[in-house]
Structure formats: structure tokens, C-alpha cells
Design an enzyme around this catalytic site. Structure first.
Site, PDB file in Angstrom:
ATOM      1  N   TYR A  62       0.835  -1.204   0.000  1.00  0.00           N
ATOM      2  CA  TYR A  62       0.000   0.000   0.000  1.00  0.00           C
ATOM      3  C   TYR A  62       0.872   1.258   0.000  1.00  0.00           C
ATOM      4  CZ  TYR A  62      -4.168  -2.854   0.891  1.00  0.00           C
ATOM      5  OH  TYR A  62      -5.192  -3.768   0.796  1.00  0.00           O
ATOM      6  N   PRO A 232     -16.285  -2.389   0.325  1.00  0.00           N
ATOM      7  CA  PRO A 232     -17.688  -2.588   0.708  1.00  0.00           C
ATOM      8  C   PRO A 232     -18.591  -1.409   0.376  1.00  0.00           C
ATOM      9  CG  PRO A 232     -16.418  -2.020   2.652  1.00  0.00           C
ATOM     10  CD  PRO A 232     -15.426  -2.221   1.529  1.00  0.00           C
ATOM     11  N   LEU A 233     -18.017  -0.230   0.164  1.00  0.00           N
ATOM     12  CA  LEU A 233     -18.815   0.945  -0.195  1.00  0.00           C
ATOM     13  C   LEU A 233     -18.744   1.239  -1.690  1.00  0.00           C
ATOM     14  CD1 LEU A 233     -18.006   3.231   2.863  1.00  0.00           C
ATOM     15  CD2 LEU A 233     -20.203   2.165   2.326  1.00  0.00           C
ATOM     16  N   ALA A 234     -18.147   0.305  -2.446  1.00  0.00           N
ATOM     17  CA  ALA A 234     -18.108   0.428  -3.917  1.00  0.00           C
ATOM     18  C   ALA A 234     -17.597   1.792  -4.364  1.00  0.00           C
ATOM     19  CB  ALA A 234     -19.491   0.145  -4.503  1.00  0.00           C
ATOM     20  N   GLY A 236     -17.847   4.608  -3.102  1.00  0.00           N
ATOM     21  CA  GLY A 236     -18.786   5.709  -2.889  1.00  0.00           C
ATOM     22  C   GLY A 236     -19.901   5.802  -3.906  1.00  0.00           C
TER      23      GLY A 236
END
Length: 326
Positions: A62, A232-234, A236
Site C-alpha cells: 500500500y 464494501p462501499l463500492a 462511494g
């Protein structure tokens, strides 16, 4: 936020995890970590702690190591935080360098070296969990087992897991390991519903386009392997980002999420995450954001998962896939 035993093991983890991929600034190795980068990471960590998150997800690649380095600087300034945290990192991806292509590497040498490097950047003595980042077709399970055994015996890693692996890949690796793998991290969200489509579209033409390993969710549940969701929030897509130019099903689902959030006096983030957390596998979403406000906006997700009805859950799913149930 409730704390749960991670897949029945001796780790008491929050239902939400903070993903630290954005920490450290740019992915250009020539760009130094700035004061603003460090301040942003500190605010993100504090926001996570303020809503009960105690688990933090890293990977050695990262921002080319700068994410772990930034997190390590925070821990150096506030060492008391380490024992309040569950720190998870990953290895196994090697980015392009010189004439060498980007590649995967599950060799014993790379795993051991990667963990030592991560520990050094983070400034900690051990990782709570180490994941193998993406499947390596050259993987030799016995060699991985040797690396895992050495890391556990030395106290450098407590538990091990994988990311983006299928049932057969997990079984192939597991046969050489004395301890059960603890985690499998996969992409799952309203924008990436293949983990559900695989179950629903059995014997249906629509199932021909599903890109998800058959039986993976069920296998992880049966074997007590914690499922974690990256993205999990694609990005936004359903929680405030402009949907101009997006497919109609995305626009309609974003509007539906916004309407449900307003009706329930909560945030779109809580609705989108709550939908994912409603699944009986007790999926652990990894919030990949360094925005403190967006992190705090997720704090009601667990409650919304408990309040969400079956009808509401299916309404969101049908909207997201853009077609009726078979």
C-alpha cells in the site's frame, strides 16, 4: 460497536475494519510522506477509534510501504495504542521493478522478508494476522507452511489467512497447514454482488456471467473462516459520489440508499454497509478511506443491519442487480 471473536479465535475484533491503503500519500516512491499525510492518517485512526473500530488492515504494497510507515509513525508517537489494536497486513504481491513485471510470490523467502519489512515499518513486534494477498499459481503449500510455522514460532504473526482465494485454493493450502486459516478477504458490496449471485442464479442463464468461486461463502462459514469485504462501499457509488454516466441500476440504487437513509435518520454509508452485514456469514467490511468524516458516517452500520428487514434487504439487492429475482 459490538466486538466479536474473529472466526471463533482469540481475537476480539470490531465488526468494521479500517483499511489503511490510502495512508502515506501517493504511490510514487519518489514522493515523500508529508506532514499533511501524517495528519490525515492520524485523524482517520482517531475517527475509527471514536466509533469503536479496533482493527486496522494493511498490506506491504500500500502506497509502496508508505501506508505502514505512516501508521508506524503514529504508533511511535502514541505507543499505548498498539495494545488496543488488531493489526492485519498482507504480502504476496510484488510490484513491477526494473525489467521485472508485477507478480505474485508465495515463496518462503519472500513471505519472511515481507513480514520483517512490515514489522519494521509499523514499528511493532508482531502482526495479529497475516494474509496472502492474491493467489500465486506457483504456490507450493509446504513452503508456505514452513514460512508460517517460522513466523508463528518466533512470535511475529499470531494468525494467518488469505485474500481473494477460491474453495479449491484454500483447501490446497490448508492441507499443509497445522492451523486453520482465519480469514478470507474478498470484494463484496452492492456494486459487486457476485457472492450472492452465485447462490441465487443456480441453473439460471443469468448465472453464466457470475464471476465468483462456487460454494466459497458456504465453505468459509462451515470452516469458521472469517469473511472480510474489501471495497464494501463500492468507491462511494451509492453513498454520495456523482452517478452521472453510471448505468441506470446504479443511479436507482444510489437514490434508494439515500431515501432509506433519510427515512431511517441515518447515513447512506450505514445503509450500504448494513446491507452487507445483514448476511448471516457476519461479513466484516473494510472501510478503505482516510476521510475522517466518511469513517464516522459508518458508525450506525451494525445497528442498521440488525434493523433491516428481509424485504428491505432484497429490495436493495434487486435494485443493485437491475433485474427481478428468478
Amino acid at each position: 460497536m459490538k466486538i466479536m471473536p474473529l472466526a471463533g479465535r482469540g481475537i476480539e475484533a470490531s465488526r468494521l475494519v479500517l483499511g489503511c491503503m490510502p495512508f502515506g500519500g501517493s504511490w510514487d516512491p519518489k514522493d515523500p510522506i508529508t506532514r499533511e499525510d501524517r495528519l490525515q492518517a492520524e485523524k482517520a485512526v482517531d475517527a475509527a477509534l471514536s466509533i469503536g473500530i479496533n482493527m486496522f488492515d494493511h498490506a506491504n504494497i500500500y502506497t509502496r510501504g508508505k501506508a505502514e510507515e505512516t501508521f508506524g509513525a503514529l504508533l511511535k508517537d502514541r505507543p499505548q495504542l498498539r495494545e488496543q489494536m488488531i493489526i492485519q497486513s498482507k504480502c504476496g504481491i510484488r510490484l513491477q521493478d526494473g525489467e521485472n513485471p508485477g507478480r505474485f510470490d508465495f515463496s518462503k523467502e519472500h513471505i519472511l522478508e515481507a513480514v520483517d519489512d512490515s514489522l519494521g515499518r509499523l514499528g511493532v513486534e508482531y502482526l495479529d494476522i497475516l494474509l496472502l494477498h492474491r493467489p500465486d499459481p506457483l504456490m507450493e503449500p509446504d513452503e508456505v507452511a514452513e514460512a508460517f510455522g517460522k513466523l508463528k514460532a518466533s512470535g511475529k504473526v499470531r494468525y494467518f489467512g488469505v485474500s481473494n482465494m477460491s474453495v479449491s485454493q484454500i483447501k490446497f493450502l490448508q492441507r499443509s497447514l497445522p492451523d486453520q486459516l482465519a480469514v478470507n478477504q474478498l470484494e463484496m458490496s452492492l456494486g459487486h454482488t457476485h457472492f450472492l449471485d452465485q447462490t441465487i442464479f443456480v441453473n439460471q442463464q443469468a448465472g453464466a456471467q457470475v464471476n465468483f468461486a462456487e460454494g466459497l461463502i458456504e465453505h468459509c462459514q462451515m470452516e469458521n473462516i472469517q469473511l472480510q469485504a474489501w471495497g464494501p462501499l463500492a468507491q462511494g457509488r451509492y453513498t454520495g459520489r456523482s452517478t452521472q454516466g453510471e448505468p441506470e441500476k446504479v443511479q436507482k440504487t444510489a437514490a434508494l440508499v439515500a431515501r432509506m437513509a433519510k427515512e431511517k435518520e441515518t447515513t447512506p454509508e450505514a445503509i450500504a454497509l448494513g446491507w452487507l452485514m445483514k448476511h448471516p456469514a457476519k461479513i466484516q467490511p473494510i472501510i478503505g478511506s482516510a476521510n475522517a468524516g466518511r469513517i464516522v458516517a459508518c458508525q450506525d452500520a451494525e445497528r442498521q443491519s440488525e434493523l433491516m428487514t428481509r424485504e428491505e434487504w432484497y429490495t436493495l439487492y434487486v435494485s443493485a442487480i437491475g433485474q427481478p429475482m428468478p
